[in-house]
Design an enzyme around this catalytic site. Structure first.
Site, PDB file in Angstrom:
ATOM      1  N   HIS A 105      52.486 -27.972  28.032  1.00 21.97           N
ATOM      2  CA  HIS A 105      51.591 -28.836  28.257  1.00 21.97           C
ATOM      3  C   HIS A 105      51.997 -30.076  28.110  1.00 21.97           C
ATOM      4  CE1 HIS A 105      49.449 -29.365  24.847  1.00 21.97           C
ATOM      5  NE2 HIS A 105      48.997 -28.205  24.664  1.00 21.97           N
ATOM      6  N   HIS A 141      53.677 -30.290  24.164  1.00 24.10           N
ATOM      7  CA  HIS A 141      54.668 -29.345  23.412  1.00 24.10           C
ATOM      8  C   HIS A 141      55.925 -30.646  23.803  1.00 24.10           C
ATOM      9  CE1 HIS A 141      51.857 -26.515  24.393  1.00 24.10           C
ATOM     10  NE2 HIS A 141      52.202 -26.182  22.934  1.00 24.10           N
ATOM     11  N   CYS A 185      42.512 -16.239  11.899  1.00 21.09           N
ATOM     12  CA  CYS A 185      41.915 -16.846  12.588  1.00 21.09           C
ATOM     13  C   CYS A 185      43.207 -16.521  13.836  1.00 21.09           C
ATOM     14  CB  CYS A 185      42.010 -18.988  12.967  1.00 21.09           C
ATOM     15  SG  CYS A 185      42.094 -19.776  14.712  1.00 21.09           S
ATOM     16  N   CYS A 198      45.711 -19.744  15.268  1.00 25.75           N
ATOM     17  CA  CYS A 198      46.486 -20.266  14.219  1.00 25.75           C
ATOM     18  C   CYS A 198      47.720 -18.943  13.768  1.00 25.75           C
ATOM     19  CB  CYS A 198      45.642 -21.049  13.300  1.00 25.75           C
ATOM     20  SG  CYS A 198      44.390 -22.477  13.607  1.00 25.75           S
ATOM     21  N   CYS A 229      36.667 -21.562  13.552  1.00 28.11           N
ATOM     22  CA  CYS A 229      38.539 -22.203  12.644  1.00 28.11           C
ATOM     23  C   CYS A 229      37.816 -23.748  13.114  1.00 28.11           C
ATOM     24  CB  CYS A 229      39.263 -22.285  13.504  1.00 28.11           C
ATOM     25  SG  CYS A 229      40.905 -22.941  13.447  1.00 28.11           S
TER      26      CYS A 229
END
Length: 526
Positions: A21, A24, A130, A133, A155
């Site tokens: 998206h 990035h 998580c 992550c 998280c």
């Protein structure tokens, strides 16, 4: 140490569990502007980007799509991640994948060295993990769930339940490097930037470091631990090493010595990995730490960080299909204070496109070249006696180039563009005040007309060089229209730090017609 003029720049390597998206793309464009600037300035530049393809998150996503993880990664790299680079004009020198043989071999060598040197040991581990992550979460990032997740620990970043993992793992003795890290931050205050990021990192390390689990046994999608193939390498330990495996670690000592150390550009959410774990790993391996770690802010949509899972992700093509890649690059580098969070707005994008690119820069270039064609047979006029108004433009061009270069050195891209845009605004004001169209009506003002248009045209030459790292397509067209390709060579080969030196476009240079650089766009409300 590499030669002082070397500049090795990296982006994070991005997970291939989904399509990219604009968050990035924002990171990629920022890195590209920095790399193009240094490259055009003559520095020995190397720009690395790539993809992170191991870990539990990738495995689960691939399984959910009914394919093997490598097949899933291959598909997304070729269909989404590499095309992104072309879409927004990224000039990377290398693209590394963590499934590349060169990377996997380098990771194994690095791990083996740490193990042989006594920095790794076996132990039991239990903690909340998580998957989003790919991290065992510190207490500061564990919160109580609400709604459907009430009664669970979630998280703080992903707002999803954490998993309690208990494994026998191998651990990196990271706690042994706490004092050396604090000394690093003290001795080199510019190592972590901006200042807010540095303060955050120092506070985290001062709380005390724990040893880091660097292997997993609950799944097998990863690089095997070289001395124990029943374990695979923790995905972050694996991923961070791309910065050295890509430039020859353990394989090409000369290339590694030429490139390392690096400048790392990262999102603030992964700052701790790059500013704490990564330098500790390098210290353990006897390697230099990076030159700097710069953490930029988040792109916000509706007040929230860009996220596919929260349906706030915007595909870069949604913007480039309408406005083009130059406008995409310019908007995100100009509108957002680099290093801080910034909100994306369709209305702001449209307004800046028309006011700054179409009317400000594009119209300036079109008007000046059209007058050269009309009054001087499409050739660079020969300047005559310089007036204070002409001198002010010449002096501003030099000052803007110097200020922009200084701002680039600190990664303040928005400030560098603002410095250059002072010249855009000044040239527009100069042309309006000098009124060359009025001078052209009086044969006695022929010399003055030539001086005014020569000054404005030389100003465009300066702008083409300074803005080439930001809007490469438009400046390439302008460079060709100025006739500079024959007289001065390719735009990307110009000594950018000399861009402000006046008089480099010779009188008599034949010019060409310039198509509209930024045509007006009618957009519907998003």
């Amino acid at each position: 140490m590499p030669h002082p003029s070397s500049f090795f720049l990296t982006t994070p390597i991005f997970y291939v569990n989904d399509a990219p998206h604009i968050g990035h793309a924002y990171t990629e464009v920022a890195a590209d502007v920095l790399a193009r600037w240094h490259r055009q300035a003559g520095d020995d530049t190397w720009f690395l980007t790539g993809t992170d393809e191991h870990g539990q998150k990738i495995l689960r996503t691939a399984t959910a799509n009914g394919v093997a993880p490598k097949e899933w990664a291959d598909r997304l790299v070729e269909s989404s991640w590499k095309p992104l680079l072309d879409l927004i004009d990224i000039s990377n020198d290398d693209f590394i994948r963590t499934t590349d043989a060169r990377h996997e071999e380098g990771v194994a060598k690095f791990l083996q060295k740490l193990y042989d040197d006594g920095h790794v040991y076996a132990g039991e581990f239990e903690a909340l993990y998580c998957v989003g992550c790919e991290e065992f979460k510190p207490k500061s990032e564990i919160v109580d769930g609400t709604g459907a997740f009430a009664g669970e620990k979630v998280c703080a970043i992903h707002s999803k339940p954490l998993e309690l993992l208990q494994e026998k793992n191998y651990f990196f003795k990271m706690s042994a490097f706490q004092d050396r890290l604090l000394a690093l931050y003290e001795e080199r205050p510019d190592f972590v930037q901006p200042a807010s990021a540095r303060n955050e990192v120092i506070a985290f390390v001062q709380q005390g470091l724990e040893d880091l689990s660097i292997s997993r046994t609950s799944f097998d999608w990863g690089i095997p631990i070289p001395w124990d193939s029943s374990h695979v390498t923790y995905v972050w330990f694996d991923a961070l090493l791309n910065y050295v495996t890509a430039i020859g670690y353990g394989r090409d000592d000369a290339e590694f010595a030429r490139r390392w150390p690096a400048n790392h550009l990262v999102g603030k959410d992964i700052l701790r990995f790059h500013a704490v774990i990564w330098p500790a790993m390098l210290m353990a391996a006897g390697l230099e730490v990076p030159d700097r770690v710069f953490a930029h802010g988040w792109l916000l949509v509706g007040g929230e960080k860009m996220s596919k899972s929260k349906l706030t992700g915007i595909a870069p093509s949604e913007i480039t299909d309408t406005f083009g890649s130059d406008a995409f690059r310019y908007y995100f580098m100009r509108a957002i204070s680099f290093g801080h969070d910034g909100s994306f707005s369709w209305e702001d994008l449209t307004a800046r496109y028309h006011a700054e690119l179409a009317n400000g820069f594009g119209n300036l270039a079109s008007r000046v070249l059209a007058m050269n064609a009309k009054y001087f047979d499409a050739r660079m006029p020969e300047a005559g006696v310089e007036t204070p108004a002409d001198a002010a433009i010449r002096e501003l061009a030099s000052a803007a180039a110097e200020r922009a270069d200084a701002r680039i050195e600190t990664f303040a891209i928005h400030e560098a563009i603002a410095a250059v845009w002072e010249l855009v605004d000044a040239l527009n004001g100069y042309v309006q005040e000098q009124q060359p169209w009025a001078l052209a009506k009086d044969p006695a003002q022929r010399d003055r007309l030539a001086t005014v248009l020569a000054t404005a045209t030389e100003g465009l030459r300066v702008l083409a060089e300074l803005l080439a790292p930001v809007i490469p397509q438009a400046t390439r067209k302008l460079w060709a229209a100025l006739g500079a390709e024959e007289r001065l060579g390719a735009l990307d080969a110009q000594p950018l730090r000399e861009a402000g030196r006046w008089g480099r476009l010779p009188a008599g240079t034949e010019q060409r017609a310039l198509a509209v650089l930024f045509p007006r766009i009618e957009t519907e409300a998003k």
